[in-house]
Design an enzyme around this catalytic site. Sequence first.
Site, PDB file in Angstrom:
ATOM      1  CG  PHE A 190      19.439  31.550  40.836  1.00  0.00           C
ATOM      2  CD1 PHE A 190      19.134  32.894  40.748  1.00  0.00           C
ATOM      3  CD2 PHE A 190      20.749  31.154  40.568  1.00  0.00           C
ATOM      4  CE1 PHE A 190      20.095  33.839  40.408  1.00  0.00           C
ATOM      5  CE2 PHE A 190      21.720  32.089  40.220  1.00  0.00           C
ATOM      6  CZ  PHE A 190      21.395  33.432  40.139  1.00  0.00           C
ATOM      7  CG  ASP A 191      13.362  28.035  37.964  1.00  0.00           C
ATOM      8  OD1 ASP A 191      12.393  28.643  38.452  1.00  0.00           O
ATOM      9  OD2 ASP A 191      13.823  28.289  36.834  1.00  0.00           O
ATOM     10  CG  ASN A 212       6.296  31.038  33.983  1.00  0.00           C
ATOM     11  OD1 ASN A 212       6.831  31.309  35.067  1.00  0.00           O
ATOM     12  ND2 ASN A 212       6.939  31.156  32.828  1.00  0.00           N
ATOM     13  CE1 TYR A 213       9.093  27.887  29.481  1.00  0.00           C
ATOM     14  CE2 TYR A 213       9.736  29.826  30.724  1.00  0.00           C
ATOM     15  CZ  TYR A 213       9.546  29.195  29.515  1.00  0.00           C
ATOM     16  OH  TYR A 213       9.809  29.862  28.360  1.00  0.00           O
ATOM     17  CE1 TYR A 271      10.441  31.044  43.643  1.00  0.00           C
ATOM     18  CE2 TYR A 271      12.310  30.837  42.144  1.00  0.00           C
ATOM     19  CZ  TYR A 271      11.323  31.609  42.719  1.00  0.00           C
ATOM     20  OH  TYR A 271      11.208  32.930  42.406  1.00  0.00           O
ATOM     21  N   GLY A 272      13.698  25.116  44.568  1.00  0.00           N
ATOM     22  CA  GLY A 272      13.883  23.684  44.796  1.00  0.00           C
ATOM     23  C   GLY A 272      13.197  22.843  43.735  1.00  0.00           C
ATOM     24  N   GLY A 295      13.134  19.703  43.746  1.00  0.00           N
ATOM     25  CA  GLY A 295      12.430  18.628  44.448  1.00  0.00           C
ATOM     26  C   GLY A 295      11.107  19.106  45.021  1.00  0.00           C
ATOM     27  CE1 TYR A 296      10.892  20.789  50.459  1.00  0.00           C
ATOM     28  CE2 TYR A 296      11.890  22.954  50.259  1.00  0.00           C
ATOM     29  CZ  TYR A 296      11.617  21.820  51.010  1.00  0.00           C
ATOM     30  OH  TYR A 296      12.058  21.740  52.294  1.00  0.00           O
ATOM     31  CG  ASP A 303      37.306  13.085  44.415  1.00  0.00           C
ATOM     32  OD1 ASP A 303      36.639  13.134  43.358  1.00  0.00           O
ATOM     33  OD2 ASP A 303      36.816  12.730  45.506  1.00  0.00           O
ATOM     34  CB  ALA A 341       9.800  26.689  37.897  1.00  0.00           C
TER      35      ALA A 341
HETATM   36 CO   LIG Z   1      11.592  29.593  27.731  1.00  0.00          CO
END
Ligand SMILES: [Co+2]
Lengths: 687, 687
Positions: free
Chosen positions: B314-315, B398-399, B319-320, B322-323, B608, B396
């Site tokens: 869950f990138d 590798n990606y 991990y974030g 933004g970070y 809403d 992230a």
């Molecule tokens: Co891929």
Amino acid sequence: MALDRLKQVAGHAAGTMGPPHPLDPLSEAEIEAAVAIVRKEYANLHFNAVALWEPRKTDMFAWLADPKNAPRPHRVADVVAIGKGSKVFDGVVDLTEGKIVSWKITQGVQPLITMEDLQIVEGIVRRDPKVIEQCGIIGIPPEDMDKVYCDPWTIGYDERFGTSIRLQQALMYYRPHIDDCQYTYPLDFCPVFNADTHEVIHIDVPKVRRPVSKAPPNNYHAAAIEAEGGFRNDLKPINITQPEGVSFKMDGRVLSWQNWKVHIGFNYREGIVLNNITFNDKGTERPVFWRLSLAEMVVPYGNPEHPHQRKHAFDLGEYGGGYMTNSLSLGCDCKGAIHYMDAAFVNRAGAAETIKNAICIHEEDAGILFKHSDFRDNSCTVTRARKLIVSHIFTAANYEYCVYWIFHQDGTIQLEIKLTGILNTYAMNEGEDTHGWGTEVYPGVNAHNHQHLFCLRVDPNIDGPNNTVFQVDAARGPGEVGSAENKYGNAFYAAKKKLSTAGEGMCDYNGETSRTWEMANTNKINPYSKKPVTYKLVSREVPTLLPKEGGLVWKRAGFARHAVHVTKYSDDQIHPAGRHVPQTSGEPSQGLPMWIAQNPSASIDNTDVVLWHTFGITHFPSPEDFPVMPAEPMTLLLRPRNFFTKNPCLDVPPSYCSVPSGVKQGGALVDQLSRLAFDDEKKSCCK
Amino acid sequence: MALDRLKQVAGHAAGTMGPPHPLDPLSEAEIEAAVAIVRKEYANLHFNAVALWEPRKTDMFAWLADPKNAPRPHRVADVVAIGKGSKVFDGVVDLTEGKIVSWKITQGVQPLITMEDLQIVEGIVRRDPKVIEQCGIIGIPPEDMDKVYCDPWTIGYDERFGTSIRLQQALMYYRPHIDDCQYTYPLDFCPVFNADTHEVIHIDVPKVRRPVSKAPPNNYHAAAIEAEGGFRNDLKPINITQPEGVSFKMDGRVLSWQNWKVHIGFNYREGIVLNNITFNDKGTERPVFWRLSLAEMVVPYGNPEHPHQRKHAFDLGEYGGGYMTNSLSLGCDCKGAIHYMDAAFVNRAGAAETIKNAICIHEEDAGILFKHSDFRDNSCTVTRARKLIVSHIFTAANYEYCVYWIFHQDGTIQLEIKLTGILNTYAMNEGEDTHGWGTEVYPGVNAHNHQHLFCLRVDPNIDGPNNTVFQVDAARGPGEVGSAENKYGNAFYAAKKKLSTAGEGMCDYNGETSRTWEMANTNKINPYSKKPVTYKLVSREVPTLLPKEGGLVWKRAGFARHAVHVTKYSDDQIHPAGRHVPQTSGEPSQGLPMWIAQNPSASIDNTDVVLWHTFGITHFPSPEDFPVMPAEPMTLLLRPRNFFTKNPCLDVPPSYCSVPSGVKQGGALVDQLSRLAFDDEKKSCCK
Ligand SMILES: [Co+2]
Ligand SMILES: [Co+2]
């Protein structure tokens, strides 16, 4: 033009120009030579088409393999002409030998309607007493007939009139002022025009009449915008320049760019035709596609009230994407450093005419090609992408279709189509119920639901002509959650189904499985992946043909019944709705369904095949599409998979490259002109 | 940075800078102020996140409606800190009042892993005797341990270790040379790291061992390309300049451009957050979206062999986005006239750190905006389009994910994501069967199948917060072919289903019906079409979540079970997989499934609401994705439908406009720099 032709002939005589490439469109001189050869034997014809009769593929392959010794394919013209009484002649003229190869009357067909055919109708309709009468009924007095306009369409098919007489239907409009947009004032009746006798033979009049709208004009031209407060003045110019020139080369019509090589053809039906597409893989010119084109399209409208079922234009087969192509303008249609190519056609009278700047070729920056940073040491490579675009724009009455064939450095070919122009509109009374078949986009203006369905013809040549198509679905692995083989339930794979026969080659789309189709050469295996070398069709705008099975559009547009058809290659199978499309009844269905029905068990496994892909959008109009529609894009990709042994564009110079050991390289292609938006100081990345 | 902070404080003191917008991210000074306030009461913490605690929506609406009289929302910090023993603290600090509002230990959760958390692991793993032993078994001698690398991931969830201890799994690689790409040399075992004690507590070792690959390196850095023959030299530069400056304005973080206005936020989780998006419709600022962001993503891998089920990052939540964001470079990542914005974060020690150039804002030419020619008189209007792009790129492991929020002049907002970077790889022996769960992209390198699934959070504000979502399918009309109501079978329409409750708001994708979702304000009707004002989500890359129902990923990534979820707005529902994602078991499922299960009959009709859309691609790797992957794009649109009464960009100055009466206008924006590719002479269209 006469001067151009003289130069061309002189060039050939002086040997300063080589002979044309066998796939080059006919030149003006060749068109007129073909007409002259026909005229020696046949009189009283008007010409519908004189275009390149493409060399047979085996002849082309032989010549390409050994151009010095193999016979050079002759220059041959494919001729369609029309005589009195809607007689249709199909002929083949060998220009190299200066003789007619075949000439015949074709019964029961109508060739496409040319722009000249269209232009004839409006004046006649305006003077027709029955039309004047109908105009009077809905509130247009006889003295205003010069304000009455029509978009003449082919009649499509109307069972009351059949196929033997050449007909057009006149979609009627009104312009209060010459500069008003007529699509704001659709008229409610529809004359039927005999193109042989130049008479209005019938008028379809609705039961409920709809007087011409009294709504104020809804224009988009400059005067109208000025009157509404003027143009916005907060757009600053963006300049795009290539001071050292472009990165592509043209050898005649053969384009070379970034390992790609492609012959750029053009004809009156399909518009741009891309032939003999190869990719130079580290010194080896590998064939990829033999021929790519948009081969047909259909735009069915969804209002079942008579006679709207006739609104389902086959814009390529019934009018010609080439014939309707725009002459493009530098800085307007095209921005940057542009190479244009012209397109020559025959006119009714048999003379050649040229659309200048019919094809636009240019490069664009395409953002990031690839990038990677290593989080532990901040080493980084970033490389920018370039793309090359071969495009044309054609105007089909109200609509504009912008067709972009895009080549990418990574071996991908992208087809992008943008829709713009104006909605086809019909009259509606105040408070009238559209029944959901359309949307009132402006008072009194009903824009009917419709689909834009395009048929892409792909003749793959993936490392050679013998290819096989696989349907590929993303699929869950076997084994329930908790089982030894799939304990956590996460197994998934690409389920591939080989299409072995033409009958099996009819496939529908499945968005849920992200369905794709792979064109593979099963004789050539990627040394790493052990999978066949492949190009994959990735297309996500694939609506179902909404007109029902057995109905008029379903019968006439057989190609649109499935997302994909695969057929064994045949030189004569180019047009998936048939060679002559207007006034086909669909009984039997022309083109693809007929070819497949002839031999549904024909093998398409490891042989020369053609993949036909129908894609497009379903358009439910809304007011923001009117009075002119912001361009709506759709796109698809042909991507190499297991074709290369690695990313084929690693040698594109990086903008920036640093490695863990500290070496930094790159920057040769970083423009020194990028700037901070709100700062005078230039800060380049490549310190 | 210290100087920047001094300036900032001085600016506030001197009154030369206004107070921050309530939605602005915390400044460096604010972050450190929050840390100082916490530190006064709590010691021995390391900081995981100190970010803007967004004002409650009702407070924001009240203040925006009447900024002079309504209370200005306080500046508040959302704090996550970690103490010894993996203790997790969640706190809220009111910076305006200088006090802690809430502070608590949260049991049974693990906050995301920061870049600093990641950096700690590699050195420890290299020195661990059990890791050294495993390296020896597969052929790496102890003296080469400096060539051993690891990408530390969160452990995801491993039932053997649970949630109470903060863990990472170390995906192991090898570099023969410091500059080699380690993904060419994946190692076959996987250490588990205790982030609290900084120890390797376990190593997962496969039954079948895979010695480290002896294949030659497969690099993409400059030295490797030079060694293989060097970079191509046939790319000529393309320069893009805006000599008169850009067309957008920044007022703090509020951007204005072409009738759009949007506040640009940024946080450590979602990266870019777009707030309070309005479109100026002829003088009226109409709200469109209150908040847009990428709220979560998951990348499940498809190999069922243990422990690969743990590969489903869950990138954003783990991990974030933004970070992990990149500091961007002019001319490399971004081309043209660029405005950058920085991003400030807290570090473990509680100091503020800034990523320079985290957000890129720039304009691009966007081809043709609209065009129409009239075939009868060649009158023509062609207008070019501009787009504005707000982007960031995050890495992230590798990606690389490149995120582009694109604003169009016609009222469309487009989200485009490009995937690049490097495949996650695993070791394989020569001749080993991948069982279809992956592809050998290079000798000894198995790249597993995976999906990239993103969750777009859309908080619509279509002419106000009370909105309703409809699912729309293209549908055939009733009546068989031949019937009076549908004689030719061509009837079709847009079938709309109102989503009335949160339980009904869970929808799957249907490519066959070109399914879309409309966010409508049913209280406001388009005067022409009589339909509610609407924005439509058009998204075509919508794969099914392939991990099976009840399995690990299905449980943890509940948001990915459906293409669309609709919930009633709640200030605290931002993160669809939960606030703290690492080491969630998925029992019960956090985030969306829990919120909906709490009250499935909650009305989402004319209230809403928030629409959550999961989209993405299924990636079956191939060798051309390696050793670095050409960017693969995916995109979706938010399009106005029945929102405007006409095309809202008719007043963009045309490149060219001629009308039947002969008047020609336009050309003000035609650049005088477009050129013919092979001709020195400039030929402008606007003669
Ligand atoms: Co891929
Ligand atoms: Co349309």
